[in-house]
Every structure is written in C-alpha cells, then in structure tokens.
Design a protein around this motif. Structure first.
Motif, PDB file in Angstrom:
ATOM      1  N   GLY A   3     -13.346 -16.879 -22.401  1.00 48.61           N
ATOM      2  CA  GLY A   3     -14.254 -17.994 -22.566  1.00 48.61           C
ATOM      3  C   GLY A   3     -15.503 -17.597 -23.319  1.00 48.61           C
ATOM      4  O   GLY A   3     -15.594 -16.520 -23.913  1.00 48.61           O
ATOM      5  N   ASN A   8     -15.192 -15.498 -17.975  1.00 52.27           N
ATOM      6  CA  ASN A   8     -14.066 -15.286 -17.061  1.00 52.27           C
ATOM      7  C   ASN A   8     -13.620 -13.839 -17.024  1.00 52.27           C
ATOM      8  O   ASN A   8     -12.523 -13.547 -16.564  1.00 52.27           O
ATOM      9  N   SER A  10     -13.952  -9.883 -15.621  1.00 56.29           N
ATOM     10  CA  SER A  10     -14.395  -9.200 -14.407  1.00 56.29           C
ATOM     11  C   SER A  10     -15.530  -8.240 -14.744  1.00 56.29           C
ATOM     12  O   SER A  10     -15.877  -8.008 -15.909  1.00 56.29           O
ATOM     13  N   ASP A 163      -3.826 -24.044 -17.438  1.00 55.63           N
ATOM     14  CA  ASP A 163      -5.048 -24.074 -18.229  1.00 55.63           C
ATOM     15  C   ASP A 163      -5.322 -25.465 -18.783  1.00 55.63           C
ATOM     16  O   ASP A 163      -6.452 -25.948 -18.784  1.00 55.63           O
ATOM     17  N   ASP A 166      -6.622 -27.564 -16.069  1.00 59.82           N
ATOM     18  CA  ASP A 166      -8.017 -27.279 -15.792  1.00 59.82           C
ATOM     19  C   ASP A 166      -8.929 -27.949 -16.820  1.00 59.82           C
ATOM     20  O   ASP A 166      -9.957 -28.530 -16.472  1.00 59.82           O
ATOM     21  N   THR A 303     -22.057 -17.728 -15.967  1.00 62.93           N
ATOM     22  CA  THR A 303     -20.890 -18.512 -15.571  1.00 62.93           C
ATOM     23  C   THR A 303     -20.829 -19.889 -16.218  1.00 62.93           C
ATOM     24  O   THR A 303     -19.833 -20.583 -16.056  1.00 62.93           O
TER      25      THR A 303
END
Length: 326
Positions: A3, A8, A10, A163, A166, A303
């Motif tokens: 993204g 997205n 870690s 996806d 979403d 985020t």
C-alpha cells in the motif's frame, strides 16, 4: 500488494527496507539505529557480513552502528559503551580489555552465549531443511505437486477476490454517511445560527403558503362579486351586499402586497442565514479537522494513506464551500 508508504508491511519488513535504503544511498556516513532488533539471528548475520562489512566498510564509508549484538564488537574500529544515557567506556576493544577487564569478560561471556545460540539455530534449521527435503521427495509425487500448484492458484484467486471485497467495502463505507455526521455538521455552526436557520425557513414557507391562500380567497370573492353584480333580478338587499363585497375587494391588494414584501424579506433573510451558517460551519469543521491532524500520533499517518487525508482537505472541503447541504 504494497500500500501507500508500506502501511501493510510488518515491522521487520519496514526495517529491512530502511536498512536497504541506507546501504544503497551514496553517502559518506551511514547511521544505523539498532537494525538487528526486528531480524532473526541468520538475517542479522547476513546483514552484518554482506551489507555492513562488504558494502559499507569495504567501500571506505563511515558507519555508526547502534546495537546490542556483542558478537559484532571485533569488527568495530571504535566502541562507545553507554549506560543510562552516559558514556561508560570508549575506545577500541583492546583498550577496553586493558582498562576494564571485568567489563570485557562480561562481554566475552555474552558473546560466547550468542555464538552458541547462533550455532544451535543453524544446526536445527539445517536439520529441518534436510528433513523437509526428504519428506517431500518420499511423499510427494508428480501428481501431488500438480495438485499443490492448483491449490496455490486457487488460494491466490481467493486472496485477490478478498482484496477486491476489501476495496469494495471501503467504497461502500465511503458512500454511506451516518446521520450523526449530518447532525454534527449542522451543530458545528452553533445553536443560535441553527435555530435562526430553522425559524427563517419556517417563516419563509409560511409566507409562501399565506400568499397562495390569499390569492385563492381573492379570486373566489371576486368571482362571487362579479356574479352578484351581473344578476338583473336581484333585490335591494342583495345589491347592497354585492356593493359591500366589491368594496371589500380593495383590501385584498393591500394585504397581498404586504405578504409579497414579507415573503421577499424572509427569502432574503433565509438566504443570508444559509450562507452565513454554511460559511461558519465549513470554517469550524476545517479548523477542527486541521487541529486533529496536527495533534494526531505518528501511528495514524503510518496506517492511513496520504491520499485519504488530502481528500478531506481538498474535495470534501470544496463540497462544503460550494454546495450548501443545509
């Protein structure tokens, strides 16, 4: 799918990307703040040997490395040991060994312990890799491999469909606005303006209804008066009443003029109230939104895509400025 700005990813993936950017950046000095914290033992060793020592140190570039991995101390040209924000020891490894042997022995035991853990993990991982290879060769045939490939393709299709779901759910949430948002928008201009807006709207529509009602009464009375005056065989009393009704008709234009003037004034007041309320509401919403964004933690920006934040200040603000929803 990655993204915007890696929202997205870690923590370990972000750290690897940051270290890769620092290594491949053509600068004379590189600062690495604990790059091994989110990596396992093998990745840390690979990063130290192939990245820091091979790509940076051999290229005659100054590297400032902050780490708690003591097994890499022999590779350092200068060591600064810190404790509670103060410098505890400073110098080369031999200088620290000569000046503070207790600290050096403590480091040595920790280094040996970390080396033993690294060897154990390498041995266990090599065993597991060999066992996996043997099991794959013994158990899986060519048909099983084809089946696994088909399963992987189906899983990829399911992930793609998830996806898409979403994304569609995000658009659905974007299209639907709760009633609370409209209520907050109306009340952000202030209670007095909201009451004035409601009152002016009610008075304006009441004036429009009164004008229509007065026109209907005027036309009906004018029709009755005209019909009574045209009757040839009417009595004296009826003729007198007709003349009185015709005189009463002179009142209708005056009342109609007053109602029209009041309707025009109320329309003007309502328009000013709508524009004033919309302007104040848009200003308050923009200021509150800017205050929330400025005081938001960094986690929010990590985020939330940057485009969503910019759309709030561009497209949505333009809608509030150009299209009055009140």
């Amino acid at each position: 799918m990655i993204g915007e700005r890696g929202i997205n990813l870690s923590g370990g993936q972000r750290q690897r990307i940051s270290v890769a950017r620092a290594i491949y950046q053509e600068t004379n000095m590189v600062f690495l703040d604990d790059p091994f914290s989110a990596l396992d033992v093998h990745l840390s060793d690979h990063l130290m040997q192939e990245g820091i020592l091979k790509l940076l140190r051999d290229d005659k570039r100054t590297v400032v490395l902050v780490t708690h991995k003591l097994q890499y101390l022999p590779h350092a040209d200068w060591i600064i040991a810190m404790k509670d924000g103060t410098v505890l020891r400073e110098g080369t490894l031999k200088d620290i060994q000569n000046n503070d042997p207790e600290l050096y022995e403590h480091w040595k035991t920790l280094m040996n312990r970390q080396d033993q853990e690294f060897e154990k993990e390498t041995i266990s991982e090599s065993k597991t890799v060999l066992e996996r290879k043997n099991l794959r060769r013994a158990m899986y045939s060519r048909e099983a491999q084809l089946k696994t490939q088909q399963d992987e393709e189906e899983e990829e299709e399911e992930l793609e469909s998830d996806d898409e779901d979403d994304v569609s759910s995000v658009f659905r949430q974007r299209a639907k606005l709760p009633w609370g948002a409209f209520l907050r928008y109306l009340t952000s201009g202030g209670a007095p303006l909201l009451l004035l807006l409601i009152l002016s709207q009610l008075l304006k529509h009441s004036a429009m209804v009164a004008i229509d009602f007065w026109l209907s009464e005027w036309t009906s009375d004018a029709y009755n008066c005209t019909g009574a005056a045209q009757q040839p065989n009417c009595s004296h009393g009826n003729g007198t009443q007709a003349l009185q009704g015709c005189r009463i008709l002179c009142i209708y234009p005056m009342v109609f003029g007053l109602l029209c003037c009041s309707g025009i004034a109320l329309c003007f007041i309502t328009s000013l109230t709508v524009e004033w309320t919309g302007l104040k509401t848009a200003r308050n919403v923009h200021n509150n939104m800017l205050k929330r964004i400025v005081l938001a933690p960094m986690r929010y920006f990590d985020t939330t895509p940057l485009g969503h934040i910019l759309n709030r200040f561009s497209a949505d603000t333009n809608i509030m400025d150009q299209v009055r929803t009140v």
